[in-house]
Design a protein around this motif. Structure first.
Motif, PDB file in Angstrom:
ATOM      1  N   GLY A 331     -15.656  73.920 -43.186  1.00 29.28           N
ATOM      2  CA  GLY A 331     -16.721  73.000 -42.486  1.00 29.28           C
ATOM      3  C   GLY A 331     -17.611  72.616 -43.589  1.00 29.28           C
ATOM      4  N   VAL A 332     -17.899  73.509 -44.349  1.00 29.12           N
ATOM      5  CA  VAL A 332     -19.169  72.927 -45.745  1.00 29.12           C
ATOM      6  C   VAL A 332     -18.825  71.915 -46.205  1.00 29.12           C
ATOM      7  CG1 VAL A 332     -20.203  73.754 -47.423  1.00 29.12           C
ATOM      8  CG2 VAL A 332     -20.092  75.583 -45.463  1.00 29.12           C
ATOM      9  N   GLU A 333     -17.430  71.829 -46.725  1.00 26.94           N
ATOM     10  CA  GLU A 333     -16.991  70.697 -47.480  1.00 26.94           C
ATOM     11  C   GLU A 333     -16.939  69.669 -46.731  1.00 26.94           C
ATOM     12  OE1 GLU A 333     -13.578  71.383 -49.996  1.00 26.94           O
ATOM     13  OE2 GLU A 333     -14.185  73.521 -50.503  1.00 26.94           O
ATOM     14  N   ALA A 334     -16.361  69.584 -45.195  1.00 24.60           N
ATOM     15  CA  ALA A 334     -16.341  68.597 -44.423  1.00 24.60           C
ATOM     16  C   ALA A 334     -17.693  67.680 -44.307  1.00 24.60           C
ATOM     17  CB  ALA A 334     -15.982  69.042 -43.105  1.00 24.60           C
ATOM     18  N   VAL A 335     -18.843  68.698 -43.897  1.00 26.17           N
ATOM     19  CA  VAL A 335     -20.059  68.194 -43.832  1.00 26.17           C
ATOM     20  C   VAL A 335     -20.728  67.753 -45.207  1.00 26.17           C
ATOM     21  CG1 VAL A 335     -22.439  68.908 -43.670  1.00 26.17           C
ATOM     22  CG2 VAL A 335     -20.801  69.896 -41.990  1.00 26.17           C
ATOM     23  N   ASN A 336     -20.371  68.021 -46.440  1.00 27.39           N
ATOM     24  CA  ASN A 336     -20.680  67.772 -47.575  1.00 27.39           C
ATOM     25  C   ASN A 336     -20.300  66.455 -47.864  1.00 27.39           C
ATOM     26  OD1 ASN A 336     -22.300  69.818 -48.328  1.00 27.39           O
ATOM     27  ND2 ASN A 336     -20.717  70.912 -49.755  1.00 27.39           N
ATOM     28  N   ARG A 337     -18.875  65.988 -47.464  1.00 28.01           N
ATOM     29  CA  ARG A 337     -18.213  64.659 -47.458  1.00 28.01           C
ATOM     30  C   ARG A 337     -18.852  63.775 -46.648  1.00 28.01           C
ATOM     31  NH1 ARG A 337     -13.265  63.431 -49.916  1.00 28.01           N
ATOM     32  NH2 ARG A 337     -13.867  65.515 -50.932  1.00 28.01           N
ATOM     33  N   MET A 338     -19.406  64.261 -45.329  1.00 22.83           N
ATOM     34  CA  MET A 338     -19.902  63.397 -44.380  1.00 22.83           C
ATOM     35  C   MET A 338     -21.383  62.901 -45.081  1.00 22.83           C
ATOM     36  SD  MET A 338     -19.324  65.340 -40.688  1.00 22.83           S
ATOM     37  CE  MET A 338     -20.393  64.300 -39.911  1.00 22.83           C
ATOM     38  N   LYS A 339     -21.968  63.825 -45.725  1.00 22.62           N
ATOM     39  CA  LYS A 339     -23.417  63.600 -46.326  1.00 22.62           C
ATOM     40  C   LYS A 339     -23.263  62.724 -47.307  1.00 22.62           C
ATOM     41  CE  LYS A 339     -25.578  67.836 -45.165  1.00 22.62           C
ATOM     42  NZ  LYS A 339     -26.242  69.237 -45.694  1.00 22.62           N
ATOM     43  N   ALA A 340     -22.298  62.561 -47.996  1.00 22.02           N
ATOM     44  CA  ALA A 340     -21.727  61.836 -49.314  1.00 22.02           C
ATOM     45  C   ALA A 340     -21.448  60.413 -49.036  1.00 22.02           C
ATOM     46  CB  ALA A 340     -20.769  62.315 -50.165  1.00 22.02           C
ATOM     47  N   MET A 341     -21.248  60.239 -47.710  1.00 21.09           N
ATOM     48  CA  MET A 341     -20.613  58.772 -47.154  1.00 21.09           C
ATOM     49  C   MET A 341     -21.599  58.024 -46.506  1.00 21.09           C
ATOM     50  SD  MET A 341     -16.734  60.185 -45.943  1.00 21.09           S
ATOM     51  CE  MET A 341     -16.408  58.409 -45.049  1.00 21.09           C
ATOM     52  N   PRO A 342     -21.981  56.879 -46.738  1.00 21.15           N
ATOM     53  CA  PRO A 342     -22.764  56.268 -45.505  1.00 21.15           C
ATOM     54  C   PRO A 342     -22.388  56.143 -44.461  1.00 21.15           C
ATOM     55  CG  PRO A 342     -21.575  54.763 -47.090  1.00 21.15           C
ATOM     56  CD  PRO A 342     -21.333  56.163 -47.628  1.00 21.15           C
ATOM     57  N   THR A 343     -23.258  56.255 -43.354  1.00 20.22           N
ATOM     58  CA  THR A 343     -22.770  56.120 -41.709  1.00 20.22           C
ATOM     59  C   THR A 343     -22.919  54.746 -41.586  1.00 20.22           C
ATOM     60  OG1 THR A 343     -24.832  56.517 -41.060  1.00 20.22           O
ATOM     61  CG2 THR A 343     -23.453  58.452 -41.484  1.00 20.22           C
ATOM     62  N   GLU A 344     -21.973  54.227 -40.769  1.00 22.45           N
ATOM     63  CA  GLU A 344     -21.643  53.023 -39.809  1.00 22.45           C
ATOM     64  C   GLU A 344     -20.782  52.829 -38.879  1.00 22.45           C
ATOM     65  OE1 GLU A 344     -22.681  49.378 -39.467  1.00 22.45           O
ATOM     66  OE2 GLU A 344     -22.825  49.863 -41.745  1.00 22.45           O
ATOM     67  N   ASP A 345     -21.704  52.483 -37.787  1.00 21.95           N
ATOM     68  CA  ASP A 345     -21.181  52.342 -36.340  1.00 21.95           C
ATOM     69  C   ASP A 345     -21.890  51.600 -35.383  1.00 21.95           C
ATOM     70  OD1 ASP A 345     -23.104  54.037 -34.547  1.00 21.95           O
ATOM     71  OD2 ASP A 345     -22.898  55.229 -36.446  1.00 21.95           O
ATOM     72  N   ASP A 346     -21.260  51.158 -34.209  1.00 20.66           N
ATOM     73  CA  ASP A 346     -21.806  50.228 -33.538  1.00 20.66           C
ATOM     74  C   ASP A 346     -23.025  50.621 -32.595  1.00 20.66           C
ATOM     75  OD1 ASP A 346     -20.012  48.095 -34.283  1.00 20.66           O
ATOM     76  OD2 ASP A 346     -18.903  48.119 -32.480  1.00 20.66           O
ATOM     77  N   CYS A 347     -23.403  51.970 -32.563  1.00 21.97           N
ATOM     78  CA  CYS A 347     -24.413  52.615 -31.946  1.00 21.97           C
ATOM     79  C   CYS A 347     -25.564  52.619 -32.582  1.00 21.97           C
ATOM     80  CB  CYS A 347     -24.055  53.897 -31.497  1.00 21.97           C
ATOM     81  SG  CYS A 347     -22.745  53.767 -30.181  1.00 21.97           S
ATOM     82  N   PHE A 348     -25.707  52.898 -33.854  1.00 20.24           N
ATOM     83  CA  PHE A 348     -26.790  53.011 -34.613  1.00 20.24           C
ATOM     84  C   PHE A 348     -26.859  52.156 -35.977  1.00 20.24           C
ATOM     85  CE2 PHE A 348     -25.688  56.856 -32.187  1.00 20.24           C
ATOM     86  CZ  PHE A 348     -27.082  57.171 -31.467  1.00 20.24           C
ATOM     87  N   GLY A 349     -25.823  51.551 -36.134  1.00 15.81           N
ATOM     88  CA  GLY A 349     -25.703  50.680 -37.443  1.00 15.81           C
ATOM     89  C   GLY A 349     -25.562  51.359 -38.629  1.00 15.81           C
ATOM     90  N   ALA A 350     -26.272  50.935 -39.834  1.00  9.72           N
ATOM     91  CA  ALA A 350     -26.037  51.665 -41.080  1.00  9.72           C
ATOM     92  C   ALA A 350     -26.965  52.939 -41.204  1.00  9.72           C
ATOM     93  CB  ALA A 350     -26.296  50.793 -42.171  1.00  9.72           C
ATOM     94  N   GLY A 351     -26.600  53.884 -41.790  1.00 10.66           N
ATOM     95  CA  GLY A 351     -27.485  55.396 -41.983  1.00 10.66           C
ATOM     96  C   GLY A 351     -27.072  56.204 -43.024  1.00 10.66           C
ATOM     97  N   SER A 352     -27.642  57.111 -42.860  1.00 10.82           N
ATOM     98  CA  SER A 352     -27.152  58.293 -43.782  1.00 10.82           C
ATOM     99  C   SER A 352     -27.511  59.727 -43.130  1.00 10.82           C
ATOM    100  CB  SER A 352     -27.912  57.972 -45.233  1.00 10.82           C
ATOM    101  OG  SER A 352     -29.472  58.235 -44.963  1.00 10.82           O
ATOM    102  N   ILE A 353     -26.816  60.749 -44.071  1.00 11.45           N
ATOM    103  CA  ILE A 353     -27.137  61.948 -43.655  1.00 11.45           C
ATOM    104  C   ILE A 353     -27.851  62.769 -44.745  1.00 11.45           C
ATOM    105  CG2 ILE A 353     -26.124  64.153 -42.733  1.00 11.45           C
ATOM    106  CD1 ILE A 353     -23.888  62.737 -41.670  1.00 11.45           C
ATOM    107  N   ARG A 354     -28.983  63.288 -44.568  1.00 11.94           N
ATOM    108  CA  ARG A 354     -29.633  64.006 -45.598  1.00 11.94           C
ATOM    109  C   ARG A 354     -29.241  65.349 -45.739  1.00 11.94           C
ATOM    110  NH1 ARG A 354     -36.047  63.529 -43.604  1.00 11.94           N
ATOM    111  NH2 ARG A 354     -35.543  65.360 -42.753  1.00 11.94           N
ATOM    112  N   ALA A 355     -29.669  65.904 -47.116  1.00  8.46           N
ATOM    113  CA  ALA A 355     -29.201  67.037 -47.461  1.00  8.46           C
ATOM    114  C   ALA A 355     -29.514  68.195 -46.489  1.00  8.46           C
ATOM    115  CB  ALA A 355     -29.968  67.525 -48.716  1.00  8.46           C
ATOM    116  N   ASP A 356     -30.494  68.110 -45.861  1.00  4.88           N
ATOM    117  CA  ASP A 356     -30.929  69.318 -44.707  1.00  4.88           C
ATOM    118  C   ASP A 356     -29.872  68.974 -43.124  1.00  4.88           C
ATOM    119  OD1 ASP A 356     -32.067  66.997 -43.798  1.00  4.88           O
ATOM    120  OD2 ASP A 356     -33.988  67.712 -43.183  1.00  4.88           O
ATOM    121  N   GLY A 357     -29.214  67.878 -43.441  1.00  2.92           N
ATOM    122  CA  GLY A 357     -28.336  68.016 -42.248  1.00  2.92           C
ATOM    123  C   GLY A 357     -28.722  66.660 -41.078  1.00  2.92           C
ATOM    124  N   ARG A 358     -30.063  66.215 -41.498  1.00  2.00           N
ATOM    125  CA  ARG A 358     -30.553  65.182 -40.556  1.00  2.00           C
ATOM    126  C   ARG A 358     -30.043  63.839 -40.652  1.00  2.00           C
ATOM    127  NH1 ARG A 358     -32.426  65.120 -35.842  1.00  2.00           N
ATOM    128  NH2 ARG A 358     -31.105  63.227 -35.887  1.00  2.00           N
TER     129      ARG A 358
END
Length: 406
Positions: A331-358
Motif C-alpha cells: 500500500g505504501v508503494e501504491a500511495v507513493n505512485r498516486m502522489k507521483a502522478m498528477p490527479t485529473e478527473d471530472d469532479c475536481f479537475g487537475a490537482g495533486s497529492i502532497r507528501a502528507d497525503g493531502r
C-alpha cells in the motif's frame, strides 16, 4: 487405464479450477467501501458513495485486471469499523479501503491500514489529523478537512462581522477538530470564542437546550461543528426558535448539498457553506453527474461521494501504471505512485497529492439560493468566492505530519 491413473487424472482436473481461481484473485483489485449506510451520515456517504465508486470503475474502462467492490456499514462505531477493516484485509484480501465516514472510525482504520500496509483513501471523514499528527504513508485524504472548512466558512463569517462565537460540537474527533480549527481562525482574526457545548454522538436529535444556551451567551455566531442530520436538526430547530430573526448567524461549518435538500430552500436560504465539488459548477461536473445520476435515486452527488469517485479513479490509474502485483503487495508503494502522478478527473479537475497525503484542489464558498432564485430541483448554490488549491488547505509544514522532514 488403471485405478492409480484415474485418481491422478481426477486430481489434475480438480486442480484446474483452483489454479484458475488463484490466478483470478492475483489479478483482482479489491476495494472495500466502509461507511455509514443507515445512520446520521447516510445521505452524505452511504449507498450513493458506493454508486460513485462503481462509476469510477466503469469510467476507467478496459484495464487488464479485475476490480471487485465490497461494502459494509460501520455504524459510526470505531470498534465495528476496525473489526471490519481487519477482516477485509486478513480474510478477504481487500487492497484499498475507501470513504470511511466519521473521523473516529477513520483514525482507527488509518492505523490498521498503516499496520497492514494497505491503501486508505478517505473522502468523508473531516479531521485534519489524518494529514497531521496521525498521517500515514498508506493514507490519502481526498475531499476536505476541518482546516479547509474552518478557513473558508469560518473566515468568511468573521470577515462579515461575526467576531463572537459559541460552538455546538459533536462530541467525537471530527467535532473537536472542527471546533479547534475554526476557533483558531476566529481568534487570529481578532474574534472571541465565548463557549462551547458538546453533544453526544450518535443519538442526539433534540438540540433545543444547546441552542438556548448559545443564544443566552449573546454570541453573534453559533458555529455548528457537526454534520449530516445533526446539522439539519440544529438549523431546523434554530428556525423554530426564531434565533436568526434576532440577529444571530448560523455557521454550518460542514454542510453538503444533501443537507440543503433535506432542509429545503425556505429554511436553508442564505446559509453559507464551503464545498470542493458542486454538481452544477462547470461542464465537467455536470457531465459526471449525468453519468452517475441513474444510480443515485433522484439525488445529486455530494462532494464526499464525488471524492469516492475521484479517489478510485486515481488509484486505478496508479495500479495500471505500477502493475497489479506490486500494487497488491504494498500500500505504501501504491500511495507513493498516486502522489507521483498528477490527479485529473471530472469532479475536481487537475490537482495533486502532497507528501502528507493531502489531496489538493480549490475550495469554493457558496451561499444557498432563495426559492425564487432556484431554477430547478437541486439548483441550490450561488458561488461567492474560490480559494486556490495552494491556499485552501493547511500549509504542508504546519500540520506536524511525521512524514514531512524539517
Amino acid at each position: 487405464m488403471d485405478r492409480r491413473s484415474l485418481i491422478a487424472g481426477a486430481a489434475i482436473l480438480g486442480a484446474v479450477p483452483l489454479v484458475r481461481a488463484r490466478a483470478q484473485a492475483a489479478n483482482t483489485i479489491k476495494i472495500g467501501v466502509l461507511n455509514d449506510q443507515s445512520g446520521t451520515y447516510r445521505d452524505i456517504s452511504g449507498p450513493n458513495a458506493v454508486a460513485c465508486a462503481r462509476q469510477a470503475v466503469a469510467d476507467f474502462g478496459p484495464r487488464g485486471f479485475n476490480v471487485e467492490i465490497l461494502v459494509a456499514d460501520h455504524q459510526n462505531r470505531p470498534d465495528v469499523g476496525a473489526n471490519i477493516a481487519r477482516q477485509w484485509i486478513d480474510r478477504d484480501g481487500v487492497d484499498m479501503l475507501l470513504d470511511v465516514t466519521t473521523s473516529s472510525v477513520a483514525l482507527a482504520v488509518n492505523d490498521i491500514c498503516r499496520e497492514k500496509n494497505k491503501v486508505h483513501i478517505n473522502s468523508t471523514a473531516a479531521t485534519s489529523d489524518l494529514t497531521g499528527a496521525r498521517c500515514a504513508p498508506t493514507t490519502v485524504h481526498w475531499t476536505y478537512d476541518t482546516y479547509m472548512l474552518a478557513k473558508s466558512t469560518g473566515g468568511a463569517m468573521v470577515r462579515a462581522g461575526g467576531d463572537s462565537w459559541f460552538f455546538i460540537t459533536a462530541d467525537y474527533a471530527f467535532g473537536h477538530a472542527l471546533e479547534r480549527d475554526t476557533g483558531n481562525f476566529v481568534r487570529e482574526a481578532g474574534g472571541r470564542v465565548l463557549n462551547a457545548v458538546r453533544t453526544p454522538f450518535p443519538g442526539t436529535t433534540d438540540f433545543s437546550a444547546f441552542l438556548v444556551q448559545a443564544q443566552a451567551s449573546r454570541c453573534k455566531v453559533i458555529g455548528l461543528a457537526n454534520a449530516g442530520s445533526d446539522t439539519t436538526n440544529c438549523i431546523k430547530q434554530a428556525a423554530e426558535f426564531g434565533i436568526t430573526r434576532r440577529g444571530v448567524k448560523l455557521a454550518a461549518l460542514l454542510m453538503l448539498i444533501p443537507d440543503v435538500h433535506a432542509l429545503g430552500l425556505a429554511t436553508a436560504q442564505g446559509l453559507v457553506c464551503s464545498e470542493t465539488f458542486y454538481w452544477d459548477l462547470n461542464d465537467r461536473t455536470r457531465a459526471f453527474t449525468a453519468r452517475v445520476a441513474p444510480q443515485l435515486g433522484g439525488a445529486k452527488p455530494a462532494s464526499t461521494q464525488a471524492g469516492c469517485y475521484a479517489g478510485v479513479l486515481h488509484y486505478l490509474k496508479a495500479v495500471q501504471d505500477m502493475g497489479v502485483a506490486q500494487a497488491k503487495a504494498s500500500g505504501v508503494e501504491a500511495v507513493n505512485r498516486m502522489k507521483a502522478m498528477p490527479t485529473e478527473d471530472d469532479c475536481f479537475g487537475a490537482g495533486s497529492i502532497r507528501a502528507d497525503g493531502r489531496k489538493i484542489h480549490p475550495a469554493h464558498l457558496f451561499e444557498v439560493k432563495t426559492p425564487a432564485e432556484s431554477r430547478a430541483p437541486w439548483d441550490y448554490y450561488k458561488l461567492l468566492q474560490t480559494t486556490p488549491a495552494e491556499e485552501a488547505f493547511r500549509p504542508l509544514a504546519a500540520g506536524g505530519c511525521p512524514l514531512i522532514r524539517a
